[in-house]
Write a protein that holds these residues in place. Sequence first.
Motif, PDB file in Angstrom:
ATOM      1  N   GLU A 150       0.830  -1.208   0.000  1.00 38.12           N
ATOM      2  CA  GLU A 150       0.000   0.000   0.000  1.00 38.12           C
ATOM      3  C   GLU A 150       0.866   1.260   0.000  1.00 38.12           C
ATOM      4  OE1 GLU A 150      -3.243   0.082  -0.409  1.00 38.12           O
ATOM      5  OE2 GLU A 150      -3.260  -2.108  -0.505  1.00 38.12           O
ATOM      6  N   LEU A 151       1.972   1.215   0.713  1.00 37.24           N
ATOM      7  CA  LEU A 151       2.874   2.369   0.764  1.00 37.24           C
ATOM      8  C   LEU A 151       3.446   2.678  -0.617  1.00 37.24           C
ATOM      9  CD1 LEU A 151       4.367   4.434   2.633  1.00 37.24           C
ATOM     10  CD2 LEU A 151       6.233   2.773   2.730  1.00 37.24           C
ATOM     11  N   GLU A 152       3.747   1.650  -1.381  1.00 36.34           N
ATOM     12  CA  GLU A 152       4.325   1.849  -2.710  1.00 36.34           C
ATOM     13  C   GLU A 152       3.377   2.606  -3.635  1.00 36.34           C
ATOM     14  OE1 GLU A 152       7.429   1.269  -3.689  1.00 36.34           O
ATOM     15  OE2 GLU A 152       7.777   0.761  -1.589  1.00 36.34           O
ATOM     16  N   ALA A 153       2.086   2.550  -3.340  1.00 38.10           N
ATOM     17  CA  ALA A 153       1.097   3.250  -4.173  1.00 38.10           C
ATOM     18  C   ALA A 153       0.835   4.675  -3.679  1.00 38.10           C
ATOM     19  CB  ALA A 153      -0.214   2.464  -4.194  1.00 38.10           C
ATOM     20  N   MET A 154       1.479   5.059  -2.581  1.00 36.39           N
ATOM     21  CA  MET A 154       1.244   6.379  -2.002  1.00 36.39           C
ATOM     22  C   MET A 154       2.157   7.432  -2.620  1.00 36.39           C
ATOM     23  SD  MET A 154       0.669   5.222   1.994  1.00 36.39           S
ATOM     24  CE  MET A 154       0.440   6.886   2.630  1.00 36.39           C
ATOM     25  N   THR A 155       1.775   8.702  -2.439  1.00 28.31           N
ATOM     26  CA  THR A 155       2.505   9.834  -3.013  1.00 28.31           C
ATOM     27  C   THR A 155       2.741  10.890  -1.932  1.00 28.31           C
ATOM     28  OG1 THR A 155       0.592  11.216  -3.589  1.00 28.31           O
ATOM     29  CG2 THR A 155       1.159   9.422  -5.117  1.00 28.31           C
ATOM     30  N   PRO A 156       3.480  11.953  -2.243  1.00 26.70           N
ATOM     31  CA  PRO A 156       3.680  13.036  -1.270  1.00 26.70           C
ATOM     32  C   PRO A 156       2.388  13.736  -0.849  1.00 26.70           C
ATOM     33  CG  PRO A 156       5.372  13.124  -2.953  1.00 26.70           C
ATOM     34  CD  PRO A 156       4.369  12.107  -3.417  1.00 26.70           C
ATOM     35  N   LYS A 157       1.289  13.447  -1.514  1.00 23.99           N
ATOM     36  CA  LYS A 157      -0.001  14.025  -1.129  1.00 23.99           C
ATOM     37  C   LYS A 157      -0.697  13.192  -0.057  1.00 23.99           C
ATOM     38  CE  LYS A 157      -0.879  16.319  -5.542  1.00 23.99           C
ATOM     39  NZ  LYS A 157      -1.821  16.472  -6.691  1.00 23.99           N
ATOM     40  N   ASP A 158      -0.054  12.097   0.353  1.00 23.05           N
ATOM     41  CA  ASP A 158      -0.614  11.218   1.376  1.00 23.05           C
ATOM     42  C   ASP A 158       0.115  11.443   2.706  1.00 23.05           C
ATOM     43  OD1 ASP A 158      -2.349  10.054  -0.541  1.00 23.05           O
ATOM     44  OD2 ASP A 158      -0.682   8.829  -1.272  1.00 23.05           O
ATOM     45  N   LEU A 159      -0.221  10.627   3.704  1.00 23.74           N
ATOM     46  CA  LEU A 159       0.365  10.800   5.036  1.00 23.74           C
ATOM     47  C   LEU A 159       0.570   9.446   5.700  1.00 23.74           C
ATOM     48  CD1 LEU A 159       1.186  12.751   7.369  1.00 23.74           C
ATOM     49  CD2 LEU A 159      -1.198  12.673   8.122  1.00 23.74           C
ATOM     50  N   LEU A 160       1.723   9.290   6.356  1.00 21.37           N
ATOM     51  CA  LEU A 160       2.044   8.066   7.088  1.00 21.37           C
ATOM     52  C   LEU A 160       2.211   8.385   8.568  1.00 21.37           C
ATOM     53  CD1 LEU A 160       2.863   5.027   7.062  1.00 21.37           C
ATOM     54  CD2 LEU A 160       5.227   5.793   6.714  1.00 21.37           C
ATOM     55  N   LEU A 161       1.417   7.727   9.430  1.00 24.72           N
ATOM     56  CA  LEU A 161       1.539   7.868  10.881  1.00 24.72           C
ATOM     57  C   LEU A 161       2.127   6.584  11.444  1.00 24.72           C
ATOM     58  CD1 LEU A 161      -1.100   9.755  10.153  1.00 24.72           C
ATOM     59  CD2 LEU A 161      -1.330   9.808  12.620  1.00 24.72           C
ATOM     60  N   LEU A 162       3.234   6.702  12.166  1.00 27.61           N
ATOM     61  CA  LEU A 162       3.927   5.537  12.708  1.00 27.61           C
ATOM     62  C   LEU A 162       3.937   5.586  14.230  1.00 27.61           C
ATOM     63  CD1 LEU A 162       6.947   5.484  10.234  1.00 27.61           C
ATOM     64  CD2 LEU A 162       4.906   4.038  10.174  1.00 27.61           C
ATOM     65  N   ILE A 163       3.510   4.495  14.855  1.00 29.43           N
ATOM     66  CA  ILE A 163       3.465   4.417  16.315  1.00 29.43           C
ATOM     67  C   ILE A 163       4.450   3.359  16.797  1.00 29.43           C
ATOM     68  CG2 ILE A 163       2.024   4.005  18.337  1.00 29.43           C
ATOM     69  CD1 ILE A 163      -0.409   4.793  16.708  1.00 29.43           C
ATOM     70  N   SER A 164       5.352   3.766  17.690  1.00 26.59           N
ATOM     71  CA  SER A 164       6.325   2.839  18.270  1.00 26.59           C
ATOM     72  C   SER A 164       6.728   3.363  19.642  1.00 26.59           C
ATOM     73  CB  SER A 164       7.561   2.714  17.376  1.00 26.59           C
ATOM     74  OG  SER A 164       8.578   1.957  18.011  1.00 26.59           O
ATOM     75  N   VAL A 165       6.507   2.577  20.677  1.00 23.47           N
ATOM     76  CA  VAL A 165       6.845   3.028  22.027  1.00 23.47           C
ATOM     77  C   VAL A 165       8.337   3.329  22.132  1.00 23.47           C
ATOM     78  CG1 VAL A 165       6.910   2.420  24.473  1.00 23.47           C
ATOM     79  CG2 VAL A 165       4.918   1.803  23.093  1.00 23.47           C
ATOM     80  N   SER A 166       9.160   2.409  21.667  1.00 20.44           N
ATOM     81  CA  SER A 166      10.610   2.580  21.777  1.00 20.44           C
ATOM     82  C   SER A 166      11.178   3.469  20.680  1.00 20.44           C
ATOM     83  CB  SER A 166      11.305   1.218  21.721  1.00 20.44           C
ATOM     84  OG  SER A 166      11.154   0.637  20.428  1.00 20.44           O
TER      85      SER A 166
END
Length: 241
Positions: A150-166
Motif C-alpha cells: 500500500e505504501l508503494e502506491a502512495m505519493t507526497p499528497k498522502d500521510l504516514l503515521l507511525l506508532i512505536s513506544v521505543s
Amino acid sequence: MLTFKERIQKYEYHLNDTDDQIISYINDHFTNVTRMSIQAIAEESFTVPNTIVRLAKKLGYDGFSHMKNAIKHELEANEEDVPGDVLKKTKELIDEVHVEQVHHLLEQARRVLVYGIGDSVTYCEYLVQGYRVVNKKCEFYLHRHTTITELEAMTPKDLLLLISVSGESEAVIELAGRAKEKNIPIVSITHFTHNSLVNYADYRLYFYSPPERLLHHNITNPTPIFYLLRHLLEQYWKNHK
C-alpha cells in the motif's frame, strides 16, 4: 515538570544556532547558572540578554527568571530523586502547534496510512477507528507486506503515521525509510526519548511512558499513550461536529 533537557528535545525545531550556543553554555554550567544574572550568562555565552529571554520563551518558560528557578528546582528534585508523573509529563509534552499541523496534513491527505507492530497494534486500531468516526479515511494493515504494498502506491499528497513506544522497531523504521524515499510526510508517535524513528519524521508527537518489562512480558503503562491519542482525536473531532 519537564526538565531543561527535555524542553530542548520538545522544542528543538524552534531553535537556531545562537540558541544552541546558549544551551551549550547552560548545560556545561548547569549548577552555576542558578546563581548568575542574565547579563553574566549573556557575556559568557557571547550573546545578549534579550536573546536569552527569547530562548526561555521558546522553551516554554515565562521568561529568564522562570527558567532559572525551574533549573534550580530541577537540581533539588534530582537530589531528592523524586519520581515523575508519567501522565502529567505527557500533558506537558503535547505540542499544540504540532497537533494543529498534523491535523492540517490529515485534512489535506488523499490517503492516511497508520502502522505499528506488536503491542502498538492496539494503539493503531484505536487511532484509525477514532478518525473514521468523522468519516476520515484511515488505513491500517496488520501484515507488514500488505502495508509495504500500500505504501508503494502512495505519493507526497498522502500521510504516514507511525506508532512505536521505543522508536526502535526495525519494521517501523524500514517503512519510514521507504516513505522518506518517496517524500511522503511522516508523523512519529513515540515515547519521549532520542530514538531512530524520530530522525525520519517530519512531525514528532511524544508521550511519556518508559518501556517496562517483567518476566519477559511488556508491562509498559498504556495510559499516557491513550491520553495522547485521545487528545489528537478530540482536537480533530472539534472541527468536524
